[in-house]
Every structure is written in C-alpha cells, then in structure tokens.
Motif scaffolding. Structure first.
Motif, PDB file in Angstrom:
ATOM      1  N   ARG A 161     -20.305  16.370 -23.300  1.00 31.67           N
ATOM      2  CA  ARG A 161     -19.937  15.505 -22.180  1.00 31.67           C
ATOM      3  C   ARG A 161     -19.472  14.138 -22.680  1.00 31.67           C
ATOM      4  O   ARG A 161     -18.478  13.593 -22.182  1.00 31.67           O
ATOM      5  N   LEU A 162     -20.176  13.600 -23.647  1.00 31.63           N
ATOM      6  CA  LEU A 162     -19.812  12.295 -24.201  1.00 31.63           C
ATOM      7  C   LEU A 162     -18.424  12.357 -24.849  1.00 31.63           C
ATOM      8  O   LEU A 162     -17.586  11.477 -24.623  1.00 31.63           O
ATOM      9  N   ILE A 163     -18.189  13.376 -25.627  1.00 31.80           N
ATOM     10  CA  ILE A 163     -16.876  13.546 -26.273  1.00 31.80           C
ATOM     11  C   ILE A 163     -15.777  13.622 -25.214  1.00 31.80           C
ATOM     12  O   ILE A 163     -14.734  12.973 -25.338  1.00 31.80           O
ATOM     13  N   LYS A 164     -16.005  14.378 -24.160  1.00 30.32           N
ATOM     14  CA  LYS A 164     -14.995  14.532 -23.111  1.00 30.32           C
ATOM     15  C   LYS A 164     -14.690  13.205 -22.427  1.00 30.32           C
ATOM     16  O   LYS A 164     -13.525  12.855 -22.220  1.00 30.32           O
ATOM     17  N   GLU A 165     -15.715  12.469 -22.081  1.00 29.68           N
ATOM     18  CA  GLU A 165     -15.488  11.237 -21.330  1.00 29.68           C
ATOM     19  C   GLU A 165     -14.908  10.118 -22.189  1.00 29.68           C
ATOM     20  O   GLU A 165     -14.070   9.348 -21.725  1.00 29.68           O
ATOM     21  N   VAL A 166     -15.318  10.020 -23.439  1.00 26.51           N
ATOM     22  CA  VAL A 166     -14.716   9.014 -24.324  1.00 26.51           C
ATOM     23  C   VAL A 166     -13.255   9.390 -24.595  1.00 26.51           C
ATOM     24  O   VAL A 166     -12.370   8.531 -24.563  1.00 26.51           O
ATOM     25  N   THR A 167     -12.986  10.665 -24.819  1.00 25.23           N
ATOM     26  CA  THR A 167     -11.608  11.121 -25.021  1.00 25.23           C
ATOM     27  C   THR A 167     -10.762  10.825 -23.788  1.00 25.23           C
ATOM     28  O   THR A 167      -9.623  10.353 -23.895  1.00 25.23           O
ATOM     29  N   HIS A 168     -11.307  11.080 -22.616  1.00 26.26           N
ATOM     30  CA  HIS A 168     -10.606  10.823 -21.353  1.00 26.26           C
ATOM     31  C   HIS A 168     -10.225   9.351 -21.236  1.00 26.26           C
ATOM     32  O   HIS A 168      -9.064   9.023 -20.969  1.00 26.26           O
ATOM     33  N   GLU A 169     -11.192   8.468 -21.424  1.00 22.39           N
ATOM     34  CA  GLU A 169     -10.906   7.036 -21.271  1.00 22.39           C
ATOM     35  C   GLU A 169      -9.962   6.538 -22.358  1.00 22.39           C
ATOM     36  O   GLU A 169      -9.088   5.705 -22.086  1.00 22.39           O
ATOM     37  N   LEU A 170     -10.100   7.052 -23.567  1.00 25.69           N
ATOM     38  CA  LEU A 170      -9.139   6.690 -24.618  1.00 25.69           C
ATOM     39  C   LEU A 170      -7.745   7.201 -24.271  1.00 25.69           C
ATOM     40  O   LEU A 170      -6.747   6.535 -24.558  1.00 25.69           O
ATOM     41  N   GLY A 171      -7.670   8.363 -23.644  1.00 25.49           N
ATOM     42  CA  GLY A 171      -6.374   8.865 -23.180  1.00 25.49           C
ATOM     43  C   GLY A 171      -5.692   7.850 -22.278  1.00 25.49           C
ATOM     44  O   GLY A 171      -4.490   7.598 -22.393  1.00 25.49           O
ATOM     45  N   HIS A 172      -6.461   7.230 -21.386  1.00 25.80           N
ATOM     46  CA  HIS A 172      -5.898   6.180 -20.530  1.00 25.80           C
ATOM     47  C   HIS A 172      -5.422   4.985 -21.362  1.00 25.80           C
ATOM     48  O   HIS A 172      -4.410   4.366 -21.030  1.00 25.80           O
ATOM     49  N   LEU A 173      -6.148   4.649 -22.435  1.00 29.09           N
ATOM     50  CA  LEU A 173      -5.721   3.536 -23.286  1.00 29.09           C
ATOM     51  C   LEU A 173      -4.410   3.844 -24.001  1.00 29.09           C
ATOM     52  O   LEU A 173      -3.716   2.930 -24.444  1.00 29.09           O
ATOM     53  N   PHE A 174      -4.091   5.137 -24.119  1.00 29.69           N
ATOM     54  CA  PHE A 174      -2.805   5.553 -24.661  1.00 29.69           C
ATOM     55  C   PHE A 174      -1.822   5.852 -23.513  1.00 29.69           C
ATOM     56  O   PHE A 174      -0.857   6.583 -23.683  1.00 29.69           O
ATOM     57  N   PHE A 175      -2.118   5.305 -22.341  1.00 25.08           N
ATOM     58  CA  PHE A 175      -1.258   5.331 -21.153  1.00 25.08           C
ATOM     59  C   PHE A 175      -1.091   6.711 -20.532  1.00 25.08           C
ATOM     60  O   PHE A 175      -0.108   6.965 -19.838  1.00 25.08           O
ATOM     61  N   LEU A 176      -2.047   7.606 -20.748  1.00 30.15           N
ATOM     62  CA  LEU A 176      -2.012   8.903 -20.076  1.00 30.15           C
ATOM     63  C   LEU A 176      -2.628   8.756 -18.686  1.00 30.15           C
ATOM     64  O   LEU A 176      -3.698   8.161 -18.530  1.00 30.15           O
ATOM     65  N   PRO A 177      -1.989   9.328 -17.652  1.00 32.20           N
ATOM     66  CA  PRO A 177      -2.570   9.300 -16.301  1.00 32.20           C
ATOM     67  C   PRO A 177      -3.551  10.462 -16.123  1.00 32.20           C
ATOM     68  O   PRO A 177      -3.709  11.297 -17.016  1.00 32.20           O
ATOM     69  N   HIS A 178      -4.168  10.518 -14.949  1.00 32.78           N
ATOM     70  CA  HIS A 178      -4.984  11.683 -14.635  1.00 32.78           C
ATOM     71  C   HIS A 178      -4.080  12.909 -14.561  1.00 32.78           C
ATOM     72  O   HIS A 178      -2.928  12.825 -14.150  1.00 32.78           O
ATOM     73  N   CYS A 179      -4.628  14.033 -14.977  1.00 35.95           N
ATOM     74  CA  CYS A 179      -3.877  15.287 -15.022  1.00 35.95           C
ATOM     75  C   CYS A 179      -4.341  16.206 -13.900  1.00 35.95           C
ATOM     76  O   CYS A 179      -5.525  16.219 -13.541  1.00 35.95           O
ATOM     77  N   PHE A 180      -3.414  16.996 -13.366  1.00 38.06           N
ATOM     78  CA  PHE A 180      -3.756  17.925 -12.297  1.00 38.06           C
ATOM     79  C   PHE A 180      -4.255  19.267 -12.825  1.00 38.06           C
ATOM     80  O   PHE A 180      -4.726  20.091 -12.050  1.00 38.06           O
ATOM     81  N   HIS A 181      -4.160  19.483 -14.122  1.00 37.81           N
ATOM     82  CA  HIS A 181      -4.691  20.715 -14.722  1.00 37.81           C
ATOM     83  C   HIS A 181      -6.211  20.556 -14.809  1.00 37.81           C
ATOM     84  O   HIS A 181      -6.698  19.676 -15.517  1.00 37.81           O
TER      85      HIS A 181
END
Length: 185
Positions: free
Chosen positions: A124-144
């Motif tokens: 869970r920690l890996i997923k959420e840190v990866t998710h927030e870092l994805g936003h720092l690389f300008f990725l939006p929320h995904c519909f998949h």
C-alpha cells in the motif's frame, strides 16, 4: 543529479519497508531516492474539529525550504490527512512545487482494527508514494482501475490497483523523462 527526497516526519519505518520502497521508486522513475528522518512542526496544519491534518498546508510549510525545483520531495507522515471537499486523503501532490505528502496512517491494517501485516502495508505504501510521485511528474488521475494513477477513494481501491503504471501513463512518464533529458526541466 535527478533526486527524490523522502522525509520521514515523526515516523519510523523498518529498513525492509524503506528498502522495498527505494528499490521500486528507483526502478520506476530512474531517480536516486534518499531518506531523511526529520523533526518538523506542522501543527499549523492540524484541524482539531476533525482531528486531522490538511495535506495542502503541510505542503505549504515544506515549500518554504525547498530550493532546488528539479528535486522531487515526498513528506511521509503517520497522521490522518484530509483535503477540502474530502473526508480523508492518502496523500496529495503539488507538481508546480515538486512536493507531495503521503500518510501511512490509513494504509496500516491496524487502522481498520486488523492485525498488522507488513506485506500489505508495504504494498500500500509503495502504491501511494508512487501515485503521488506520478503527480509530481505531471501525470493526472487515470481511468484504468488497476493503474497506480487511478484515484483511491477507499483502502479497497488502493488494494485493487497495481503498483505500476498502465501503458498510457507509463508512456506519458517516459515522454516527460525524455523531455527532461533534452530540455533539463
């Protein structure tokens, strides 16, 4: 050097968990990951009526100290977070400032009255840190729904998604990283 700094604020995680997180992030983003234990007063972000901390205020408080805009910062806390309009959040990111905050309070099975499970907690920690870092690389929320960039409204949503990007989000990330090399973003 491309660098991700993770600040452990009033939180102590086992080395095995941190090593798993570091390995995953370095593989996914190609940045060096460093951890820093930190004592930092973010009491101004506390809302006593909710017994929670507002995530954007923690980002605001940290932004005063960030000098290198190329660095990505993740503030890892163990307090319950919320954002305006939401009952709680697992984390929040500000791509313009390159700072995210992630709380592991609700990622812990003990929060839900269950026994601690290191494997579940680490995933869970890996997923959420990866998710927030994805936003720092300008990725939006995904519909998949299985993409790590899908929005998690519940812990079941976190458990459902993968710890990696779908093909589309991975393509956007690779494009950003390639542009970064060319234009030194």
């Amino acid at each position: 050097m491309k660098k991700i700094s993770i600040f452990l604020v009033y939180t102590d995680l086992k080395d095995d968990i941190l090593l798993a997180l570091k390995s995953h992030l370095e593989t996914i983003f190609g940045y060096s990951v460093n951890f820093y234990g930190l004592v930092f007063d973010f009491s101004l972000a506390y809302n006593p009526k909710r017994n929670q901390y507002i995530s954007s205020k923690i980002i605001d408080l940290f932004s005063k100290y960030k000098k290198n805009l190329k660095e990505k910062w993740v503030v890892l806390v163990d307090v319950d977070l919320y954002s305006h309009g939401l009952n709680f959040v697992f984390g929040e990111a500000d791509p313009k400032r390159g700072i995210a905050v992630v709380s592991h309070a609700r990622l812990n099975p003990e929060f839900y009255g269950l026994a601690f499970d290191e494997k579940i907690f680490t995933e869970r920690l890996i997923k959420e840190v990866t998710h927030e870092l994805g936003h720092l690389f300008f990725l939006p929320h995904c519909f998949h729904p299985n993409c790590v960039m899908s929005f998690s409204n519940t812990i079941a949503d976190v458990d459902r998604k993968n710890k990696s990007f779908c093909f589309i989000c991975e393509s956007f990330l690779k494009t950003y990283l390639c542009m970064e090399k060319i234009f030194i973003i």
